[in-house]
Design a protein around this motif. Sequence first.
Motif, PDB file in Angstrom:
ATOM      1  N   ARG A 185      -0.851  -2.335  -0.704  1.00 53.14           N
ATOM      2  CA  ARG A 185      -1.335  -2.907  -1.968  1.00 53.14           C
ATOM      3  C   ARG A 185      -1.649  -1.801  -2.977  1.00 53.14           C
ATOM      4  NH1 ARG A 185      -2.607  -8.174  -2.399  1.00 53.14           N
ATOM      5  NH2 ARG A 185      -2.619  -9.511  -0.539  1.00 53.14           N
ATOM      6  N   LEU A 186      -2.307  -0.750  -2.503  1.00 55.65           N
ATOM      7  CA  LEU A 186      -2.688   0.329  -3.400  1.00 55.65           C
ATOM      8  C   LEU A 186      -1.463   1.093  -3.898  1.00 55.65           C
ATOM      9  CD1 LEU A 186      -5.303   1.521  -4.562  1.00 55.65           C
ATOM     10  CD2 LEU A 186      -5.286   3.179  -2.680  1.00 55.65           C
ATOM     11  N   ALA A 187      -0.531   1.366  -2.994  1.00 61.74           N
ATOM     12  CA  ALA A 187       0.664   2.130  -3.366  1.00 61.74           C
ATOM     13  C   ALA A 187       1.532   1.369  -4.355  1.00 61.74           C
ATOM     14  CB  ALA A 187       1.472   2.481  -2.121  1.00 61.74           C
ATOM     15  N   GLU A 188       1.577   0.043  -4.216  1.00 64.25           N
ATOM     16  CA  GLU A 188       2.438  -0.764  -5.069  1.00 64.25           C
ATOM     17  C   GLU A 188       1.714  -1.335  -6.279  1.00 64.25           C
ATOM     18  OE1 GLU A 188       5.707  -1.122  -4.576  1.00 64.25           O
ATOM     19  OE2 GLU A 188       5.540   0.254  -2.871  1.00 64.25           O
ATOM     20  N   GLY A 189       0.404  -1.058  -6.396  1.00 66.31           N
ATOM     21  CA  GLY A 189      -0.361  -1.576  -7.521  1.00 66.31           C
ATOM     22  C   GLY A 189      -0.536  -3.081  -7.482  1.00 66.31           C
ATOM     23  N   ARG A 190      -0.561  -3.637  -6.292  1.00 67.42           N
ATOM     24  CA  ARG A 190      -0.700  -5.087  -6.130  1.00 67.42           C
ATOM     25  C   ARG A 190      -1.987  -5.365  -5.365  1.00 67.42           C
ATOM     26  NH1 ARG A 190       5.671  -6.424  -4.532  1.00 67.42           N
ATOM     27  NH2 ARG A 190       6.561  -5.105  -6.172  1.00 67.42           N
ATOM     28  N   THR A 191      -3.089  -5.145  -6.041  1.00 68.47           N
ATOM     29  CA  THR A 191      -4.384  -5.124  -5.368  1.00 68.47           C
ATOM     30  C   THR A 191      -5.154  -6.438  -5.457  1.00 68.47           C
ATOM     31  OG1 THR A 191      -5.323  -4.114  -7.368  1.00 68.47           O
ATOM     32  CG2 THR A 191      -4.648  -2.632  -5.582  1.00 68.47           C
ATOM     33  N   CYS A 235       6.270   2.560   7.915  1.00 74.03           N
ATOM     34  CA  CYS A 235       5.711   1.990   6.683  1.00 74.03           C
ATOM     35  C   CYS A 235       4.541   2.833   6.181  1.00 74.03           C
ATOM     36  CB  CYS A 235       5.233   0.557   6.939  1.00 74.03           C
ATOM     37  SG  CYS A 235       6.534  -0.640   7.282  1.00 74.03           S
ATOM     38  N   GLY A 236       3.618   3.152   7.102  1.00 73.07           N
ATOM     39  CA  GLY A 236       2.432   3.898   6.714  1.00 73.07           C
ATOM     40  C   GLY A 236       2.771   5.279   6.184  1.00 73.07           C
ATOM     41  N   ARG A 237       3.746   5.902   6.769  1.00 72.63           N
ATOM     42  CA  ARG A 237       4.182   7.233   6.327  1.00 72.63           C
ATOM     43  C   ARG A 237       4.618   7.191   4.862  1.00 72.63           C
ATOM     44  NH1 ARG A 237       7.711  11.425   6.041  1.00 72.63           N
ATOM     45  NH2 ARG A 237       7.591  13.019   7.680  1.00 72.63           N
ATOM     46  N   ARG A 238       5.421   6.176   4.554  1.00 72.79           N
ATOM     47  CA  ARG A 238       5.928   6.013   3.181  1.00 72.79           C
ATOM     48  C   ARG A 238       4.776   5.818   2.192  1.00 72.79           C
ATOM     49  NH1 ARG A 238       8.639   0.350   1.317  1.00 72.79           N
ATOM     50  NH2 ARG A 238       8.235   0.580  -0.918  1.00 72.79           N
ATOM     51  N   PHE A 239       3.856   4.913   2.534  1.00 72.45           N
ATOM     52  CA  PHE A 239       2.756   4.627   1.614  1.00 72.45           C
ATOM     53  C   PHE A 239       1.819   5.826   1.485  1.00 72.45           C
ATOM     54  CE2 PHE A 239       3.496   0.100   3.189  1.00 72.45           C
ATOM     55  CZ  PHE A 239       4.324  -0.217   2.122  1.00 72.45           C
ATOM     56  N   TRP A 240       1.582   6.528   2.580  1.00 79.07           N
ATOM     57  CA  TRP A 240       0.682   7.687   2.581  1.00 79.07           C
ATOM     58  C   TRP A 240       1.214   8.748   1.619  1.00 79.07           C
ATOM     59  CZ3 TRP A 240      -1.946   9.267   7.782  1.00 79.07           C
ATOM     60  CH2 TRP A 240      -2.981  10.192   7.535  1.00 79.07           C
ATOM     61  N   VAL A 241       2.509   9.041   1.729  1.00 84.26           N
ATOM     62  CA  VAL A 241       3.124  10.041   0.851  1.00 84.26           C
ATOM     63  C   VAL A 241       3.012   9.610  -0.608  1.00 84.26           C
ATOM     64  CG1 VAL A 241       5.318  11.099   0.177  1.00 84.26           C
ATOM     65  CG2 VAL A 241       4.700  10.940   2.607  1.00 84.26           C
ATOM     66  N   ALA A 242       3.312   8.340  -0.882  1.00 88.20           N
ATOM     67  CA  ALA A 242       3.252   7.844  -2.255  1.00 88.20           C
ATOM     68  C   ALA A 242       1.836   7.923  -2.813  1.00 88.20           C
ATOM     69  CB  ALA A 242       3.760   6.399  -2.300  1.00 88.20           C
ATOM     70  N   LEU A 243       0.851   7.576  -1.993  1.00 91.45           N
ATOM     71  CA  LEU A 243      -0.536   7.596  -2.449  1.00 91.45           C
ATOM     72  C   LEU A 243      -1.025   9.030  -2.665  1.00 91.45           C
ATOM     73  CD1 LEU A 243      -1.982   4.768  -0.174  1.00 91.45           C
ATOM     74  CD2 LEU A 243      -1.807   4.731  -2.677  1.00 91.45           C
ATOM     75  N   ALA A 244      -0.636   9.939  -1.787  1.00 88.89           N
ATOM     76  CA  ALA A 244      -1.040  11.335  -1.948  1.00 88.89           C
ATOM     77  C   ALA A 244      -0.472  11.912  -3.234  1.00 88.89           C
ATOM     78  CB  ALA A 244      -0.582  12.153  -0.746  1.00 88.89           C
ATOM     79  N   GLU A 245       0.769  11.589  -3.528  1.00 92.27           N
ATOM     80  CA  GLU A 245       1.389  12.081  -4.761  1.00 92.27           C
ATOM     81  C   GLU A 245       0.695  11.512  -5.992  1.00 92.27           C
ATOM     82  OE1 GLU A 245       5.460  10.993  -4.365  1.00 92.27           O
ATOM     83  OE2 GLU A 245       5.967  12.692  -3.056  1.00 92.27           O
ATOM     84  N   ARG A 246       0.339  10.241  -5.931  1.00 91.54           N
ATOM     85  CA  ARG A 246      -0.259   9.582  -7.090  1.00 91.54           C
ATOM     86  C   ARG A 246      -1.682  10.038  -7.343  1.00 91.54           C
ATOM     87  NH1 ARG A 246       0.007   3.284  -6.870  1.00 91.54           N
ATOM     88  NH2 ARG A 246       2.201   3.866  -6.875  1.00 91.54           N
ATOM     89  N   HIS A 247      -2.431  10.298  -6.267  1.00 89.20           N
ATOM     90  CA  HIS A 247      -3.858  10.586  -6.411  1.00 89.20           C
ATOM     91  C   HIS A 247      -4.197  12.065  -6.217  1.00 89.20           C
ATOM     92  CE1 HIS A 247      -5.096   6.343  -6.657  1.00 89.20           C
ATOM     93  NE2 HIS A 247      -4.066   6.123  -5.849  1.00 89.20           N
TER      94      HIS A 247
END
Length: 270
Positions: A185-191, A235-247
């Motif tokens: 939800r956080l990675a995709e902005g669908r919170t 799945c978690g790996r993908r979201f973790w990387v995306a969130l780390a880059e964004r934040h």
Amino acid sequence: MLPQEHLIARVRELCQADEHLVAALTYGSFAQGEADAHSDVEFWLFFGANHARALDHRAWLDRVGPIRHVVVNEFGSHVVFFPNLVRGEFHFATAGDIASVAGWPARSAPVDRMIVLDRTGALRQALDALPARPHLPAGAKEVDELCGRFANWLVLAYHVAQRGELLRAVDALSHAQRHLLWMARLAEGRTGHWLTPSRRAEADLGTELVEPLRRTVTAAEAGAVGEAIATAWACGRRFWVALAERHGGEVPQELFTDLDAVLLPESRPA
């Protein structure tokens, strides 16, 4: 009219008529305007302290309608099973507990839709103090904590599955899945529905995201559990990387390498 709506109307009548009741609120799907035939009815009831000590909870609930069974759950609320498997949650509290409402994560619905009774105005004051939306992880530290908790449950699931404790592995994986949904939800902005991330996930996240997440739900069978854990990590790996880059955070690369080695063996160098 849904059976739940009849029950809600009856509870409102009882609240207005009960002179010992100081305040009452409703929450959940009906207050949010998202209810359907499968939704619960949910209330907090705040009685005067003296009356609360002597209150016969079952007798109060019997006045709502026919009851199949009542149980006090692990959080101390009375769960009522009405006919046709309609489920109700009733939290019996005292007027002194109204102030604690201001410590909730957020309002679940507009204040006027939540208030059933407020004889003193204290309930409205507490609800008005709440944010309209729950706090979301915003900084690198908060995001790292969310992702790290996902990894914690996932690694536990992996180890107990390797030991052959498949039921325990499924239990641990369910905790990992909850954190994975938060990450998605956080990675995709669908919170939307952040406090219960699985709620309406299919509608909020869409088929493309939900399909791999569904594959993390499994029967307690060795091959299936292993595949679900591997899918959860992918799945978690993908979201973790995306969130780390964004934040502005950093992924723990050595942990990634270790998890890749055991869960994504196809990623190993030849």
